[in-house]
Design an enzyme around this catalytic site. Sequence first.
Site, PDB file in Angstrom:
ATOM      1  N   GLU A   1      -6.279 -10.780  -1.689  1.00 54.90           N
ATOM      2  CA  GLU A   1      -7.083 -10.641  -0.455  1.00 54.90           C
ATOM      3  C   GLU A   1      -8.569 -10.573  -0.807  1.00 54.90           C
ATOM      4  O   GLU A   1      -9.325  -9.775  -0.250  1.00 54.90           O
ATOM      5  CB  GLU A   1      -6.647  -9.379   0.308  1.00 54.90           C
TER       6      GLU A   1
ATOM      7  N   GLU B   1       0.799  -1.243   0.000  1.00 57.66           N
ATOM      8  CA  GLU B   1       0.000   0.000   0.000  1.00 57.66           C
ATOM      9  C   GLU B   1       0.831   1.291   0.000  1.00 57.66           C
ATOM     10  O   GLU B   1       0.589   2.186   0.802  1.00 57.66           O
ATOM     11  CB  GLU B   1      -0.961  -0.004   1.195  1.00 57.66           C
TER      12      GLU B   1
HETATM   13  C1  XIL Z   1      -6.220  -6.959   8.133  1.00 54.44           C
HETATM   14  C2  XIL Z   1      -6.415  -8.161   9.066  1.00 54.44           C
HETATM   15  O1  XIL Z   1      -7.208  -9.128   8.425  1.00 54.44           O
HETATM   16  C3  XIL Z   1      -7.068  -7.706  10.350  1.00 54.44           C
HETATM   17  O2  XIL Z   1      -7.143  -8.779  11.275  1.00 54.44           O
HETATM   18  C4  XIL Z   1      -6.259  -6.567  10.959  1.00 54.44           C
HETATM   19  O3  XIL Z   1      -6.943  -6.077  12.093  1.00 54.44           O
HETATM   20  C5  XIL Z   1      -6.083  -5.439   9.958  1.00 54.44           C
HETATM   21  O4  XIL Z   1      -5.496  -5.960   8.790  1.00 54.44           O
HETATM   22  N1  XIL Z   1      -4.981  -5.021   3.575  1.00 54.44           N
HETATM   23  C6  XIL Z   1      -3.954  -5.839   3.959  1.00 54.44           C
HETATM   24  C7  XIL Z   1      -4.172  -6.804   5.075  1.00 54.44           C
HETATM   25  O5  XIL Z   1      -2.908  -5.876   3.293  1.00 54.44           O
HETATM   26  O6  XIL Z   1      -3.000  -7.040   5.807  1.00 54.44           O
HETATM   27  C8  XIL Z   1      -5.266  -6.337   6.016  1.00 54.44           C
HETATM   28  O7  XIL Z   1      -5.498  -7.360   6.989  1.00 54.44           O
HETATM   29  C9  XIL Z   1      -6.505  -6.018   5.222  1.00 54.44           C
HETATM   30  C10 XIL Z   1      -6.240  -4.887   4.255  1.00 54.44           C
END
Ligand code: XIL
Length: 382
Positions: free
Chosen positions: A284, A179
């Site tokens: 994701e 990011e």
């Molecule tokens: C999220 C996790 O799933 C949660 O448990 C945590 O509280 C916050 O992060 N983008 C990403 C991930 O790259 O690492 C994030 O994961 C979601 C958004």
Amino acid sequence: MEQESMWNRRVRPRVRTRRWKVAATVGVAATAAVTVALAVAAPAQAATTLRSLAEAKSRYFGTALTVGDVTNGTESNLAATQFDMVTPGNEMKWDTTEPSRGNFNFGPGDQIVSFAQAHTMRVRGHNLVWHSQTGAWVFQGSEGKPADRETLLARMRDHIRTVVGRYKGKIHGWDVVNEAIDEDGSLRKSPWQVGIGDDYVAKAFEFAREADPDAELYYNDFNLEKPAKRAGVIKLVQDLQARKLRIDGIGNQAHWRLDTPAIDEIDKALVELHATGLKVMFTELDINLLPNTPRGADPSAANPYANGLPDEVQQQLARRYADVFRVFLKHRDAVTRVTFWGLSDADSWLNRGRMNYPLLWDRQRRPKPAFDAVVQALRTPG
Ligand code: XIL
């Protein structure tokens, strides 16, 4: 890649006969062939797994897992049966692996890695450099001042060396930077960028390469269907390529909704990202069904499915997943992996005190219509 193209050759989707069952004697590709042949011969849903279907299409299916998931029998069985890749949900982030300077904590990450190894699943390391889930100490200098460039670079290098070194040979690839691009396409003014300068991304890739020359290295971000942001990401990876740094893939997080982004935007983004010469991975994936409401909004608006998901929305979700997978399959040469951000609706990060339904299994870990829709899309020849 060799293994992937081998699967591609041997287990084409048009393979349909039971002869494959007989021909299949050894090896992983053979196992995939058996599963596909059986799935086609007898459409018993119980026997169908995303893992076998993906392997038959020479691709990988992953899920995010936390320590809570791998220590829960139901969850871990489902994960091992359905998936052949794992991304630790939080266990390899900086605030877990190095909560204070020089104190490394690998317990949670090790648990995920051992689980993956026990079930022949690949691990995607997530992540090395991010502005979030990173302790404040990382960015602090002496006397209350922000850390300077040299201090930050030293901390970054030490962290990457230690974490990547720990898992050398056990992690297929790393999200090196997460990011880094803002919505307008510029470099996000994160404490890394402010403290080190624009070359912090290049430095992170350089340090990761040093620490494990054999691991694949990725850049990971969200909202890549938005043209300005995507242009920024493409510029960033092209800069890394111009510096002759190793980068193998772009991770598109794919935290999507029912209506946005549109399918043609997903398609266009995929094609443009792949034009950089890199693999594109959906890292994701989930489909958020809840509205974006302000804090304190009326619960009937903020949490409309508190008592269950209406069938009509359930079907919409299934259609959305089918559409999404049709695009992935259309560009199967560009898309090497798809990872869901969690297993069942019970585990999703999108609940946050509300009832969300973004994944393929319900709260009782039963497959939803969306699961069948994905299976159907994967079984369609082509
Ligand atoms: C999220 C996790 O799933 C949660 O448990 C945590 O509280 C916050 O992060 N983008 C990403 C991930 O790259 O690492 C994030 O994961 C979601 C958004």
